[in-house]
Motif scaffolding. Structure first.
Motif, PDB file in Angstrom:
ATOM      1  N   CYS A   1      57.339 -64.096  47.638  1.00 38.72           N
ATOM      2  CA  CYS A   1      56.660 -62.886  46.245  1.00 38.72           C
ATOM      3  C   CYS A   1      55.248 -63.751  45.830  1.00 38.72           C
TER       4      CYS A   1
ATOM      5  N   GLU B   1      63.181 -59.067  42.371  1.00 46.92           N
ATOM      6  CA  GLU B   1      63.763 -58.595  41.181  1.00 46.92           C
ATOM      7  C   GLU B   1      65.581 -57.454  42.022  1.00 46.92           C
ATOM      8  N   LYS B   2      65.485 -57.268  43.056  1.00 47.29           N
ATOM      9  CA  LYS B   2      66.773 -57.064  43.791  1.00 47.29           C
ATOM     10  C   LYS B   2      67.827 -58.151  43.415  1.00 47.29           C
ATOM     11  N   TRP B   3      67.231 -59.663  43.757  1.00 49.12           N
ATOM     12  CA  TRP B   3      67.894 -60.666  44.058  1.00 49.12           C
ATOM     13  C   TRP B   3      68.764 -61.251  41.956  1.00 49.12           C
TER      14      TRP B   3
ATOM     15  N   GLU C   1      59.143 -57.746  44.519  1.00 48.07           N
ATOM     16  CA  GLU C   1      60.644 -56.745  44.655  1.00 48.07           C
ATOM     17  C   GLU C   1      62.021 -57.017  44.990  1.00 48.07           C
ATOM     18  N   ASP C   2      61.470 -58.150  45.790  1.00 43.19           N
ATOM     19  CA  ASP C   2      62.772 -59.394  46.385  1.00 43.19           C
ATOM     20  C   ASP C   2      63.495 -60.068  45.632  1.00 43.19           C
TER      21      ASP C   2
ATOM     22  N   VAL D   1      68.167 -56.048  34.383  1.00 44.52           N
ATOM     23  CA  VAL D   1      68.472 -55.804  35.978  1.00 44.52           C
ATOM     24  C   VAL D   1      68.032 -54.201  35.730  1.00 44.52           C
ATOM     25  N   SER D   2      66.908 -54.348  37.263  1.00 43.74           N
ATOM     26  CA  SER D   2      67.020 -53.244  37.477  1.00 43.74           C
ATOM     27  C   SER D   2      67.751 -52.440  38.909  1.00 43.74           C
ATOM     28  N   SER D   3      69.001 -51.622  37.920  1.00 49.69           N
ATOM     29  CA  SER D   3      70.603 -51.859  39.032  1.00 49.69           C
ATOM     30  C   SER D   3      70.985 -50.340  37.365  1.00 49.69           C
TER      31      SER D   3
ATOM     32  N   ALA E   1      69.218 -58.551  40.377  1.00 50.05           N
ATOM     33  CA  ALA E   1      70.211 -57.472  39.741  1.00 50.05           C
ATOM     34  C   ALA E   1      71.397 -57.567  40.909  1.00 50.05           C
ATOM     35  N   LYS E   2      71.531 -57.983  41.611  1.00 52.35           N
ATOM     36  CA  LYS E   2      72.806 -58.937  42.479  1.00 52.35           C
ATOM     37  C   LYS E   2      73.586 -59.560  41.788  1.00 52.35           C
TER      38      LYS E   2
END
Length: 259
Positions: free
Chosen positions: A234, A252-254, A249-250, A92-94, A256-257
């Protein structure tokens, strides 16, 4: 000084525990409830941490496989209808540096429930991919598949996070996430009514699922489910097509969360 101030209260607690009265029993019962709650919470957290799979579900041609490839490589590639699963580790991107296992499951009607059965127990989260362009035409089929996922006894018990990914937003005729949510809630409510009126042998309860989705006596909406449900827009293809980047992007954020 603080210890001296607390001493009278400690003495009072000792006397209550030593005295064979209802107050002592109440204290012991309260302590027991707290201990059991902590034990169950730790057990649940341990079970959840053991589930590292994120399942990509949806109908054929919703864009699951391209989304899968884009998340892993960032590059566009031609895809075809899947007849088996594909899996890979996704970092994940975090800042956490954690990863999950993405599993792309076939969307064909004759295969999708078979593969869901195989992987559902390992699901930390589910990404249900919807073709936003064909949605109006496919809404009944989309709702039918989603209904089968949502009434599954294992899915209900584990309550994995659920994301409805409204794909193909790069195309002008794509429906918005808000409209897709409204239409899905309406169709799921209709399915719930017809299924609950069906004979038990034909209902999902025959295979372990409940006859009722959501709250009885109320129109269905996603907030009634035991898992958290979110919607994002998306595009696995991206606004510039094969040469450009995907627009998720949304998503990917999800990821990561929930990782």
């Amino acid at each position: 000084a603080m210890a001296g101030a607390a001493e009278p209260y400690l003495d009072s607690l000792r006397r209550e525990l030593q005295a064979p009265g209802p107050a002592a029993l109440s204290v012991l019962l309260a302590l027991l409830v707290v201990a059991l709650t902590l034990l169950l919470w730790r057990f649940a957290q341990g079970a959840r941490s053991g589930r590292r799979a994120v399942l990509l579900l949806g109908l054929c041609d919703a864009g699951k496989t391209l989304l899968f490839a884009r998340l892993l490589t960032g590059r566009y590639r031609d895809t075809q209808t899947s007849i088996t699963d594909s899996s890979a580790v996704y970092r994940v991107s975090s800042d956490k540096g954690t990863n999950v296992t993405l599993i792309d499951l076939p969307g064909h009607e004759s295969l999708r429930l078979q593969f869901l059965e195989r992987f559902k127990a390992a699901a930390r989260a589910i990404v249900f991919v919807v073709d936003s362009v064909a949605f109006q035409r496919e809404v009944k089929d989309v709702a039918e598949f989603l209904y089968q996922v949502l009434i599954d006894s294992t899915v209900l018990k584990n309550a994995p996070a659920l994301l409805i990914a409204c794909n193909k937003q790069d195309i002008t005729m794509a429906k918005s996430a808000k409209l897709i949510q409204q239409q899905l809630e309406k169709e799921l409510n209709t399915l719930r009514v017809t299924r609950s009126a069906a004979p038990t042998s034909l209902d999902a309860s025959a295979t372990g699922g409940p006859a009722q989705l959501g709250k009885k006596g109320k129109d269905f909406d996603f907030s009634q489910l035991p898992m958290k449900v979110e919607f994002v827009e998306c595009s696995a293809r991206g606004s510039k097509g094969e040469e450009g980047d995907a627009d998720f992007e949304d998503l990917e954020k999800w990821l990561a969360k929930i990782a």
